[in-house]
Design an enzyme around this catalytic site. Structure first.
Site, mmCIF file in Angstrom:
data_model
loop_
_atom_site.group_PDB
_atom_site.id
_atom_site.type_symbol
_atom_site.label_atom_id
_atom_site.label_comp_id
_atom_site.label_asym_id
_atom_site.label_seq_id
_atom_site.Cartn_x
_atom_site.Cartn_y
_atom_site.Cartn_z
ATOM 1 N N SER A 258 19.857 40.018 2.799
ATOM 2 C CA SER A 258 21.079 38.923 1.833
ATOM 3 C C SER A 258 22.191 39.776 0.739
ATOM 4 O O SER A 258 21.711 40.813 0.149
ATOM 5 C CB SER A 258 20.555 38.097 1.263
ATOM 6 O OG SER A 258 19.565 38.808 0.362
ATOM 7 N N LYS A 259 23.267 38.943 0.694
ATOM 8 C CA LYS A 259 23.665 39.592 -0.820
ATOM 9 C C LYS A 259 23.304 39.544 -1.608
ATOM 10 O O LYS A 259 23.646 40.078 -3.295
ATOM 11 C CB LYS A 259 25.000 37.953 -1.009
ATOM 12 C CG LYS A 259 25.883 37.586 -2.487
ATOM 13 C CD LYS A 259 26.260 36.973 -2.322
ATOM 14 C CE LYS A 259 25.770 36.287 -3.775
ATOM 15 N NZ LYS A 259 25.539 36.680 -4.618
ATOM 16 N N ARG A 260 21.958 38.597 -2.049
ATOM 17 C CA ARG A 260 21.285 39.473 -3.461
ATOM 18 C C ARG A 260 20.277 40.571 -3.430
ATOM 19 O O ARG A 260 20.061 40.946 -4.640
ATOM 20 C CB ARG A 260 19.951 38.204 -3.490
ATOM 21 C CG ARG A 260 20.636 36.458 -3.907
ATOM 22 C CD ARG A 260 19.145 36.028 -4.831
ATOM 23 N NE ARG A 260 18.885 36.500 -5.637
ATOM 24 C CZ ARG A 260 19.580 36.893 -7.221
ATOM 25 N NH1 ARG A 260 21.368 35.855 -7.197
ATOM 26 N NH2 ARG A 260 19.611 37.119 -8.022
ATOM 27 N N ASP A 261 20.292 40.959 -1.879
ATOM 28 C CA ASP A 261 19.168 42.111 -2.074
ATOM 29 C C ASP A 261 20.647 43.052 -2.494
ATOM 30 O O ASP A 261 20.688 44.278 -3.034
ATOM 31 C CB ASP A 261 19.467 42.567 -0.566
ATOM 32 C CG ASP A 261 18.540 42.143 0.261
ATOM 33 O OD1 ASP A 261 17.101 42.064 -0.267
ATOM 34 O OD2 ASP A 261 18.503 41.375 0.609
ATOM 35 N N GLY A 262 22.286 43.029 -2.016
ATOM 36 C CA GLY A 262 23.030 43.843 -3.181
ATOM 37 C C GLY A 262 22.686 44.083 -4.777
ATOM 38 O O GLY A 262 23.496 45.374 -4.910
#
Length: 502
Positions: A258-262
């Site tokens: 997910s975007k958050r992992d990035g």
RNA sequence: GCCCGGUUCGUCUAUCGGCUAGGACAGCCCCCUUUCACGGGGCAAAGACGGGUUCGAUUCCCGUACCGGGUACCA
């Protein structure tokens, strides 16, 4: 059964396009182009609540950056326009009504609130063959009641068979089967008159003559609904072949990337910078991070596919030629940013510097450096490209060619600095000022000869010289640098550092 | 919970019954380079588990475990 290959990428415009999405596009594109078919982009904007302004334009910008040009789309046009489902709204109702008429679907009048409380009361409540008799719908109501209820809001649901096995052959997974007893009566047409994904995807794939439907693995559980719709609508012989692509997983732990992992791990997830219009928050993209589209496409292609050899570097054209759905891996793949960096590094070296000269120039300008001579820039890029992983690395690696370094790491010289070295450089300046030759090899020769006459080892002088020219311990060969920046500037930088050391 | 899918080095993967299990990234060591890289050489590192089938299973079948996906009037 030799119909023309037509594939579609069907994103919903709800935000930036992330890795997995781009890979889905890519596989669609590769397959279509290889088969001499059409690549269609259809916007699935049936959920008006989730619409995000700018998201659609972002999707097309991303495709353009990657070099994946659609044959048909809302912006490219085509014989099956419109390609936005919101603009096709009027199409869907008739098919839903047809299903009701033929006994494959029914009207349901339960309000969202009623369903919500039902779900709260009954654990794992499913609107299905087991429960629909207790609900408010055209199956439980009389004809007159139904007609009356239809004056208000209602949805149309598919009537899933009580117990039937639905099977199909997935191009990646092979034989897959489901028992309809486990799947619920999905809503086909919403109260606002918009179709749900389930209805829209089937209707539009049919109408647009889609031959192969590729999508993420998260769609596998709803495949039986789609299969049945193709059958109930009487289009079974036109049904596309399915392929459910493996997911891209987060690098640490488990789960979908997910975007958050990035954000958390410090790498991009979106293809390009994405600014959320609601929060005004910008998420960094691969492009802005300094990736080449060639590398981005290449690394995505290899995340779940390989050509069966040890080769890993492929151009888009090569991918078109070599790609095959049969060689797509079944399991999800964890995204590895280290490997992504390697791909980019390889592509920076592989591609002619001309491909990214302008971008680097722009980066340099943002750092206050203007380029007068393109030929010099090109020469410099050629000289330093091996040491750049990202396009942004070029700033540090090339600045000193165009601007006197603003700080000199004299601390790295001082400990071993003495009067003989000082004398050497003073003499060097004198010698070079008289010199008529200014090629790297000439400079190196003179430098070493002078070192010898001063009984100094060239090695001891190279590091100080480098720091004088570059400011720090990095960069390509020192004599190459001196050759490019020219006599005047070279002498100037030596003198400057000599003063610092005095 | 239920349904579906998946499971080879840390990571991406090769192997379509014969394996001393191959490659790449990352890691470590050496060489090259008196910078940083590039490059060259080397080391270390894997078949979730248990049953079958077979002369032979990583490969086929079953079970278990684990991981993931789905379970909305979202896609």
């Amino acid at each position: 059964m030799n119909k023309r290959v037509r594939v579609r990428f069907a994103p919903s415009p709800t935000g930036g396009l992330h890795l997995g999405g781009v890979r889905t596009v890519l596989y669609n594109y590769l397959f279509a182009k290889q088969q001499g078919g059409d690549f269609i982009v259809r916007i699935e904007d049936t959920d008006q609540n989730r619409f995000v302004p700018g998201a659609e334009a972002y999707i097309f910008d991303t495709l353009a950056w990657c070099g994946l040009v659609p044959d048909e789309s809302p912006v490219h046009g085509g014989p099956f326009a419109p390609y936005r489902q919101s603009e096709r709204k009027e199409n869907y109702r008739q098919y839903a009504e047809q299903l009701v008429k033929n006994g494959f679907a029914y009207y349901a009048f339960d309000t969202p609130e009623e369903l919500e409380t039902k779900r709260a009361q009954v654990p794992n409540f499913q609107y299905s063959h087991a429960t629909r008799s207790g609900m408010c719908n055209s199956l439980t109501l009389s004809e007159a009641e139904t007609a009356d209820k239809r004056k208000g809001p209602y949805v149309i649901r598919i009537k899933m068979p009580e117990s039937e096995t639905v099977r199909f052959t997935d191009m990646i997974r092979g034989e897959v089967s489901f028992n309809t007893a486990q799947v619920d009566d999905k809503v086909l047409l919403k109260a606002d008159g918009m179709p749900t994904y389930h209805l829209a995807v089937v209707v539009d794939d049919y109408l647009m003559k889609i031959s192969h439907a590729f999508r993420g693995e998260e769609w596998l559980p709803s495949a039986p609904v789609h299969l049945l719709l193709w059958k109930y609508l009487g289009w079974e012989t036109d049904m596309p072949q399915w392929a459910h692509l493996p997911l891209i997983l987060k690098p640490d732990g488990n789960g979908k990337l997910s975007k958050r992992d990035g954000d958390r791990l410090g790498f991009p997830v979106f293809a390009m910078d994405w600014t959320d219009p609601r929060t005004n928050e910008t998420t960094v993209g691969f492009r802005e991070r300094g990736f080449l589209p060639e590398a981005f496409v290449n690394l995505l292609a290899l995340l779940g596919w390989n050509d069966g050899t040890d080769s890993e570097l492929f151009t888009l054209e090569e991918l078109v030629q070599k790609f095959s759905m049969e060689r797509v891996h079944r399991a999800g793949a964890k995204f590895d940013f280290e490997k992504a960096k390697w791909f980019n590094h390889e592509w920076i070296r592989k591609v002619p510097v001309d491909h990214y000269r302008q971008q680097v120039q722009l980066l340099l300008e943002q750092n206050g450096i203007t380029i007068q001579d393109q030929a010099v820039l090109e020469k410099v890029l050629q000289l330093v490209k091996d040491r750049c992983t990202f396009l942004t690395d070029f700033v540090q690696q090339t600045s000193f060619f165009f601007r006197t370094p603003d700080s000199i790491d004299s601390a790295a010289i001082k400990p071993k600095w003495d009067s003989t070295k000082n004398l050497f450089f003073t003499e060097l300046i004198r010698a070079w000022q008289l010199s008529t030759l200014w090629e790297a090899t000439d400079l190196e020769k003179e430098f070493k000869e002078l070192a010898a006459t001063n009984q100094l080892k060239p090695g001891e002088l190279m590091l100080p010289f480098r720091i004088m020219l570059v400011g720090g311990k990095f960069g390509p060969g020192v004599f190459d640098i001196a050759a490019i920046i020219g006599k005047e500037e070279t002498v100037h930088r030596i003198q400057h550092t000599l003063k610092l050391l005095a």
